[in-house]
Design a protein around this motif. Structure first.
Motif, short mmCIF file in Angstrom:
data_model
loop_
_atom_site.label_atom_id
_atom_site.label_comp_id
_atom_site.label_asym_id
_atom_site.label_seq_id
_atom_site.Cartn_x
_atom_site.Cartn_y
_atom_site.Cartn_z
N HIS A 112 -2.07 15.90 -3.62
CA HIS A 112 -1.39 14.80 -2.94
C HIS A 112 -0.23 14.23 -3.75
O HIS A 112 0.27 13.18 -3.45
CB HIS A 112 -2.39 13.68 -2.62
N TYR B 37 1.04 16.87 3.13
CA TYR B 37 0.53 16.07 2.02
C TYR B 37 0.71 16.74 0.66
O TYR B 37 0.83 16.09 -0.33
CB TYR B 37 -0.96 15.76 2.21
N ALA C 81 1.32 1.95 9.28
CA ALA C 81 1.14 3.01 8.29
C ALA C 81 2.07 4.18 8.60
O ALA C 81 2.25 4.56 9.75
CB ALA C 81 -0.30 3.47 8.26
N ASP C 82 2.65 4.74 7.57
CA ASP C 82 3.52 5.91 7.68
C ASP C 82 2.83 7.06 6.96
O ASP C 82 2.73 7.05 5.73
CB ASP C 82 4.88 5.61 7.05
N HIS C 83 2.33 8.03 7.73
CA HIS C 83 1.63 9.17 7.14
C HIS C 83 2.51 10.41 7.27
O HIS C 83 2.85 10.81 8.37
CB HIS C 83 0.30 9.41 7.85
N ARG D 184 -3.79 -6.55 7.26
CA ARG D 184 -2.87 -5.45 6.98
C ARG D 184 -1.63 -5.68 7.83
O ARG D 184 -1.72 -5.79 9.05
CB ARG D 184 -3.52 -4.12 7.31
N THR E 284 2.18 -0.12 4.40
CA THR E 284 1.70 -1.42 4.88
C THR E 284 1.57 -2.37 3.70
O THR E 284 1.65 -1.98 2.54
CB THR E 284 0.33 -1.28 5.58
N GLU F 146 0.84 -1.20 0.00
CA GLU F 146 0.00 0.00 0.00
C GLU F 146 0.88 1.25 0.00
O GLU F 146 2.05 1.21 0.38
CB GLU F 146 -0.90 0.00 1.24
N ALA F 147 0.29 2.38 -0.37
CA ALA F 147 1.02 3.64 -0.42
C ALA F 147 1.48 4.10 0.96
O ALA F 147 2.47 4.82 1.08
CB ALA F 147 0.15 4.72 -1.07
N ASP F 148 0.80 3.66 2.02
CA ASP F 148 1.16 4.09 3.38
C ASP F 148 2.26 3.23 4.01
O ASP F 148 2.60 3.39 5.17
CB ASP F 148 -0.06 4.12 4.28
#
Length: 122
Positions: free
Chosen positions: A109, A98, A92-94, A88, A68, A64-66
């Motif tokens: 984004h 953005y 997650a890395d946010h 999952r 995970t 995933e983009a985050d």
């Protein structure tokens, strides 16, 4: 010449008869798997699936983009229907920021692109 024509017609009749009597209710069975790991785009995914009659089992993963990894394991049969278990993996890395603003331009984004590539190995 007549003998060749009769032989050709006989072979054609056998081929048509074989085609018309194809068993459409045969026992379906297959296995496949594939994977993509593209360091340039960050596209990392894989899938496998097996079918034996009316029972299908498989799984797929994708990054995933985050940061995970999504893992989906699934099965299907006439007693339970379609069942999917989604996991999952990882944290997650946010990012704190953005968008990118520059001289009155807002880029939201980020930018995205898509691609398609098929490699066939014989």
């Amino acid at each position: 010449m007549m003998k060749i024509t009769i032989t050709a017609l006989a072979l054609l009749a056998v081929a048509v008869a074989a085609y018309e009597h194809e068993d459409y209710h045969s026992h379906p069975s297959y296995k496949f798997e594939y994977g993509v790991k593209d360091p340039h785009t960050g596209d990392h995914k894989s899938q496998w699936e097996h079918r034996d009659g009316d029972v299908v089992k498989g799984a797929y993963t994708l990054d995933e983009a985050d940061g995970t990894k999504r893992v989906v394991e699934y099965s299907s049969d006439k007693h339970n229907g379609f069942q999917a278990h989604v996991k999952r993996v990882g944290h997650a890395d946010h990012p704190a920021v953005y968008g990118h603003h520059e001289a009155g331009h807002s880029y939201g984004h980020g930018h995205a692109s898509s691609y398609a590539k098929l490699n066939q190995h014989h």
